[in-house]
Design a protein around this motif. Structure first.
Motif, PDB file in Angstrom:
ATOM      1  N   ALA A   1       6.818 -13.098 -36.778  1.00  0.00           N
ATOM      2  CA  ALA A   1       7.696 -12.566 -37.051  1.00  0.00           C
ATOM      3  C   ALA A   1       8.161 -12.868 -38.812  1.00  0.00           C
ATOM      4  O   ALA A   1       8.918 -12.973 -39.359  1.00  0.00           O
ATOM      5  CB  ALA A   1       8.656 -14.210 -36.282  1.00  0.00           C
ATOM      6  N   THR A   2       7.292 -13.958 -39.000  1.00  0.00           N
ATOM      7  CA  THR A   2       7.262 -14.638 -40.960  1.00  0.00           C
ATOM      8  C   THR A   2       7.044 -13.444 -41.093  1.00  0.00           C
ATOM      9  O   THR A   2       7.603 -13.022 -42.899  1.00  0.00           O
ATOM     10  CB  THR A   2       6.109 -15.621 -41.257  1.00  0.00           C
ATOM     11  OG1 THR A   2       7.008 -16.463 -40.845  1.00  0.00           O
ATOM     12  CG2 THR A   2       6.605 -16.627 -41.965  1.00  0.00           C
ATOM     13  N   VAL A   3       5.423 -12.614 -40.729  1.00  0.00           N
ATOM     14  CA  VAL A   3       4.817 -11.718 -41.993  1.00  0.00           C
ATOM     15  C   VAL A   3       6.130 -10.376 -41.110  1.00  0.00           C
ATOM     16  O   VAL A   3       6.091  -9.480 -42.526  1.00  0.00           O
ATOM     17  CB  VAL A   3       3.832 -11.059 -40.851  1.00  0.00           C
ATOM     18  CG1 VAL A   3       3.437  -9.908 -41.484  1.00  0.00           C
ATOM     19  CG2 VAL A   3       2.607 -11.985 -41.191  1.00  0.00           C
ATOM     20  N   ASN A   4       6.867 -10.188 -40.243  1.00  0.00           N
ATOM     21  CA  ASN A   4       7.847  -8.931 -40.167  1.00  0.00           C
ATOM     22  C   ASN A   4       8.926  -9.353 -41.293  1.00  0.00           C
ATOM     23  O   ASN A   4       9.461  -8.082 -41.792  1.00  0.00           O
ATOM     24  CB  ASN A   4       8.366  -8.679 -39.522  1.00  0.00           C
ATOM     25  CG  ASN A   4       6.827  -8.599 -38.104  1.00  0.00           C
ATOM     26  OD1 ASN A   4       5.989  -7.357 -38.851  1.00  0.00           O
ATOM     27  ND2 ASN A   4       7.320  -8.295 -37.076  1.00  0.00           N
ATOM     28  N   GLY A   5       9.116 -10.411 -40.889  1.00  0.00           N
ATOM     29  CA  GLY A   5       9.876 -11.264 -41.943  1.00  0.00           C
ATOM     30  C   GLY A   5      10.318 -10.139 -44.392  1.00  0.00           C
ATOM     31  O   GLY A   5      11.306 -10.129 -44.354  1.00  0.00           O
TER      32      GLY A   5
END
Length: 250
Positions: A71-75
């Motif tokens: 989720a962090t990388v996508n965010g």
């Protein structure tokens, strides 16, 4: 600026080495994702960078959780426009003897210090490959990954794993124009997981002083920039020369 237009993720960025790396990459033009579990620390580092004229945004992530990492990388990709650089800085140390460490302590140290760089590398590299412009991944290893210690067992195993993780990542991601390298510090800034830095603590190296976060940040900036374009799959020692010394040398 060396990193103008680039988007960089820095893990464990709320203090010490990660904080200095974030500031330095931002000063060279990168938009920096300041990743940390401590929201207050991450927000402060990001705010300081913005106040200094740079671009940064805080991202809160439990690096022991793959869903959080994904989720962090996508965010970051959504908010900042892609991913170009990943600095896998986050780590924790057990500081335990093999007779004293619990399985839970072992597993958590490995999860944060070795598995998190693998997972961040996996998901960030996918974003880099999809972006079509390649990328740079810099893993922070340690001299503890090359030598045994009398007061750590999981940490040395994890950092040793980071060394060969770097080589395999470099080979597997080369077709996607993603360069992967590691930096190898020794006693730079405050101890792993600690806030306080004692500049007077005794060291035995060829420079005659403790390392400071800027020493490592400069090496990471070099590996993140085009200046290191022909370097991949290698380990850059930033240890004051300690690894060149015979054990017991003064």
């Amino acid at each position: 600026m060396k990193l103008s237009g680039k988007v960089a993720i820095v893990t464990g960025a709320g203090r010490n080495i990660g904080e200095e790396v974030s500031r330095m990459l931002a000063a060279e033009g990168a938009s920096v994702a300041v990743v940390d579990l401590d929201e207050a620390r991450a927000e402060k580092v990001a705010a300081d960078i913005v106040a200094a004229g740079g671009k940064a945004q805080a991202f809160i992530c439990d690096v022991a959780n793959e869903d959080d990492i994904r989720a962090t990388v996508n965010g970051v990709a959504d908010a900042l426009g892609g991913v170009d650089i990943l600095v896998n800085n986050v780590a924790m140390s057990d500081n335990k003897h093999i007779f004293d460490i619990t399985t839970e302590e072992w597993n958590r140290t490995i999860a944060i210090t070795l598995t998190a760089p693998f997972l961040f590398g996996k998901h960030a590299a996918k974003a880099m490959a999809e972006g079509g412009n390649g990328g740079r991944i810099i893993n922070v290893s340690s001299t503890s990954g090359y030598y045994g210690r009398d007061r750590a067992i999981a940490y040395t195993a994890a950092k040793g794993g980071v060394v060969n993780l770097t080589r395999s990542m470099a080979i597997q991601l080369a077709p996607h124009n993603i360069r992967v390298n590691s930096v190898v510090p020794n006693k730079i800034g405050s101890p792993v997981g600690k806030d306080n830095f004692d500049p007077t603590r005794p060291v035995s190296n060829l420079r005659g002083r403790p390392g400071v976060p800027a020493d490592l940040a400069k090496a990471i900036l070099f590996l993140a920039s085009d200046e290191s374009d022909f370097i991949s799959g290698t380990d850059l020692f930033v240890d004051g020369g300690v690894s060149a010394m015979m054990p017991g040398s003064k």
